[in-house]
Write a protein that holds these residues in place. Structure first.
Motif, PDB file in Angstrom:
ATOM      1  N   ASP A  24       0.802  -1.225   0.000  1.00 25.54           N
ATOM      2  CA  ASP A  24       0.000   0.000   0.000  1.00 25.54           C
ATOM      3  C   ASP A  24       0.831   1.271   0.000  1.00 25.54           C
ATOM      4  N   ALA A  25       2.142   1.131  -0.276  1.00 28.36           N
ATOM      5  CA  ALA A  25       3.004   2.314  -0.279  1.00 28.36           C
ATOM      6  C   ALA A  25       4.130   2.173  -1.304  1.00 28.36           C
ATOM      7  N   VAL A  26       4.580   3.310  -1.765  1.00 25.57           N
ATOM      8  CA  VAL A  26       5.799   3.413  -2.562  1.00 25.57           C
ATOM      9  C   VAL A  26       6.897   3.787  -1.585  1.00 25.57           C
ATOM     10  N   TRP A  27       8.047   3.148  -1.692  1.00 26.80           N
ATOM     11  CA  TRP A  27       9.161   3.409  -0.789  1.00 26.80           C
ATOM     12  C   TRP A  27      10.345   3.949  -1.579  1.00 26.80           C
ATOM     13  N   ILE A  28      10.921   5.032  -1.093  1.00 29.06           N
ATOM     14  CA  ILE A  28      12.109   5.623  -1.701  1.00 29.06           C
ATOM     15  C   ILE A  28      13.231   5.494  -0.674  1.00 29.06           C
ATOM     16  N   VAL A  29      14.339   4.908  -1.099  1.00 28.35           N
ATOM     17  CA  VAL A  29      15.474   4.706  -0.191  1.00 28.35           C
ATOM     18  C   VAL A  29      16.238   6.020  -0.085  1.00 28.35           C
ATOM     19  N   ALA A  30      16.292   6.577   1.104  1.00 30.41           N
ATOM     20  CA  ALA A  30      17.034   7.815   1.348  1.00 30.41           C
ATOM     21  C   ALA A  30      18.461   7.514   1.809  1.00 30.41           C
ATOM     22  N   ARG A  31      18.592   6.462   2.622  1.00 31.62           N
ATOM     23  CA  ARG A  31      19.898   6.071   3.154  1.00 31.62           C
ATOM     24  C   ARG A  31      19.857   4.591   3.455  1.00 31.62           C
ATOM     25  N   GLY A  32      20.968   3.918   3.234  1.00 35.24           N
ATOM     26  CA  GLY A  32      21.051   2.499   3.550  1.00 35.24           C
ATOM     27  C   GLY A  32      20.844   1.648   2.316  1.00 35.24           C
ATOM     28  N   ARG A  33      20.450   0.395   2.561  1.00 36.11           N
ATOM     29  CA  ARG A  33      20.282  -0.549   1.466  1.00 36.11           C
ATOM     30  C   ARG A  33      19.211  -1.562   1.839  1.00 36.11           C
ATOM     31  N   LEU A  34      18.326  -1.836   0.890  1.00 34.08           N
ATOM     32  CA  LEU A  34      17.289  -2.844   1.061  1.00 34.08           C
ATOM     33  C   LEU A  34      17.564  -4.008   0.126  1.00 34.08           C
ATOM     34  N   GLY A  44      18.134   6.637  -3.466  1.00 36.67           N
ATOM     35  CA  GLY A  44      17.605   7.252  -4.679  1.00 36.67           C
ATOM     36  C   GLY A  44      16.667   6.363  -5.463  1.00 36.67           C
ATOM     37  N   ARG A  45      16.542   5.116  -5.071  1.00 41.30           N
ATOM     38  CA  ARG A  45      15.670   4.181  -5.788  1.00 41.30           C
ATOM     39  C   ARG A  45      14.282   4.153  -5.169  1.00 41.30           C
ATOM     40  N   ALA A  46      13.288   4.061  -6.031  1.00 40.58           N
ATOM     41  CA  ALA A  46      11.892   3.950  -5.588  1.00 40.58           C
ATOM     42  C   ALA A  46      11.402   2.546  -5.896  1.00 40.58           C
ATOM     43  N   VAL A  47      10.619   1.991  -4.998  1.00 39.69           N
ATOM     44  CA  VAL A  47      10.064   0.651  -5.174  1.00 39.69           C
ATOM     45  C   VAL A  47       8.556   0.737  -4.972  1.00 39.69           C
ATOM     46  N   GLY A  48       7.814   0.193  -5.923  1.00 38.45           N
ATOM     47  CA  GLY A  48       6.364   0.134  -5.781  1.00 38.45           C
ATOM     48  C   GLY A  48       5.579   1.058  -6.694  1.00 38.45           C
ATOM     49  N   MET A  49       6.252   1.842  -7.530  1.00 41.79           N
ATOM     50  CA  MET A  49       5.524   2.780  -8.402  1.00 41.79           C
ATOM     51  C   MET A  49       4.639   2.068  -9.422  1.00 41.79           C
ATOM     52  N   ILE A  50       5.066   0.922  -9.903  1.00 43.22           N
ATOM     53  CA  ILE A  50       4.277   0.228 -10.923  1.00 43.22           C
ATOM     54  C   ILE A  50       2.910  -0.155 -10.363  1.00 43.22           C
ATOM     55  N   ARG A  51       2.836  -0.466  -9.066  1.00 44.27           N
ATOM     56  CA  ARG A  51       1.541  -0.818  -8.465  1.00 44.27           C
ATOM     57  C   ARG A  51       0.553   0.350  -8.481  1.00 44.27           C
ATOM     58  N   ILE A  52       1.043   1.565  -8.672  1.00 42.21           N
ATOM     59  CA  ILE A  52       0.135   2.719  -8.746  1.00 42.21           C
ATOM     60  C   ILE A  52      -0.733   2.618  -9.998  1.00 42.21           C
ATOM     61  N   LEU A  89       2.113  12.098 -14.970  1.00 40.63           N
ATOM     62  CA  LEU A  89       1.790  10.691 -15.169  1.00 40.63           C
ATOM     63  C   LEU A  89       2.363  10.201 -16.491  1.00 40.63           C
ATOM     64  N   ALA A  90       2.232  11.001 -17.543  1.00 42.42           N
ATOM     65  CA  ALA A  90       2.784  10.621 -18.849  1.00 42.42           C
ATOM     66  C   ALA A  90       4.301  10.495 -18.787  1.00 42.42           C
ATOM     67  N   ALA A  91       4.959  11.402 -18.084  1.00 42.56           N
ATOM     68  CA  ALA A  91       6.417  11.346 -17.964  1.00 42.56           C
ATOM     69  C   ALA A  91       6.855  10.096 -17.210  1.00 42.56           C
ATOM     70  N   ILE A  92       6.147   9.746 -16.147  1.00 38.00           N
ATOM     71  CA  ILE A  92       6.482   8.535 -15.389  1.00 38.00           C
ATOM     72  C   ILE A  92       6.246   7.300 -16.251  1.00 38.00           C
ATOM     73  N   ALA A  93       5.146   7.264 -16.968  1.00 34.97           N
ATOM     74  CA  ALA A  93       4.855   6.124 -17.838  1.00 34.97           C
ATOM     75  C   ALA A  93       5.932   5.974 -18.908  1.00 34.97           C
ATOM     76  N   ASP A  94       6.363   7.081 -19.504  1.00 33.34           N
ATOM     77  CA  ASP A  94       7.424   7.024 -20.509  1.00 33.34           C
ATOM     78  C   ASP A  94       8.717   6.479 -19.927  1.00 33.34           C
ATOM     79  N   ARG A  95       9.068   6.945 -18.734  1.00 33.15           N
ATOM     80  CA  ARG A  95      10.316   6.483 -18.103  1.00 33.15           C
ATOM     81  C   ARG A  95      10.230   5.007 -17.726  1.00 33.15           C
ATOM     82  N   LEU A  96       9.091   4.566 -17.203  1.00 32.49           N
ATOM     83  CA  LEU A  96       8.929   3.150 -16.881  1.00 32.49           C
ATOM     84  C   LEU A  96       9.034   2.289 -18.132  1.00 32.49           C
ATOM     85  N   ALA A  97       8.398   2.721 -19.209  1.00 30.90           N
ATOM     86  CA  ALA A  97       8.485   1.972 -20.467  1.00 30.90           C
ATOM     87  C   ALA A  97       9.930   1.885 -20.943  1.00 30.90           C
ATOM     88  N   GLU A  98      10.649   2.992 -20.853  1.00 31.95           N
ATOM     89  CA  GLU A  98      12.059   3.012 -21.251  1.00 31.95           C
ATOM     90  C   GLU A  98      12.874   2.029 -20.414  1.00 31.95           C
TER      91      GLU A  98
END
Length: 105
Positions: A24-34, A44-52, A89-98
């Motif tokens: 139920d959330a998008v997570w962006i790593v600010a520090r550390g490692r998952l 700098g990495r985001a996880v969960g955006m595709i579920r949006i 939304l269009a910019a995010i979709a374009d980047r995900l497709a890329e």
């Protein structure tokens, strides 16, 4: 768009071994490692955006490989902001497709 998202964001500090998911959330790593499915996810990495945009996408289980700081955004908050900003939304979709096309065999 970034200002509206930042107003809805929340911080989460994780100890090594702590778990979060993209249910139920998008997570962006600010520090550390998952770790997720054997992959390392760093700052700098985001996880969960595709579920949006595709809620049927499998949930990703995240485990802090070391003490980490995350920025969380509830799916509903991200959807609300993107609905107000069709260009974003269009910019995010374009980047995900890329990104997806760059990783195809």
């Amino acid at each position: 768009m970034l200002i509206r998202l930042s107003e809805r964001a929340f911080a989460d500090e994780l100890e090594r071994g702590a778990r979060r998911s993209t249910a139920d959330a998008v997570w962006i790593v600010a520090r550390g490692r998952l770790a997720a499915g054997g992959a390392a996810i760093g700052p700098g990495r985001a996880v969960g955006m595709i579920r949006i945009v595709r809620p049927e996408t499998p949930v990703v289980e995240l485990v802090a490989a070391e003490p980490s700081a995350l920025v969380g955004l509830a799916h509903d908050d991200v959807r609300d902001v993107l609905e107000e900003e069709p260009a974003a939304l269009a910019a995010i979709a374009d980047r995900l497709a890329e990104l997806l096309l760059d990783h195809t065999p």
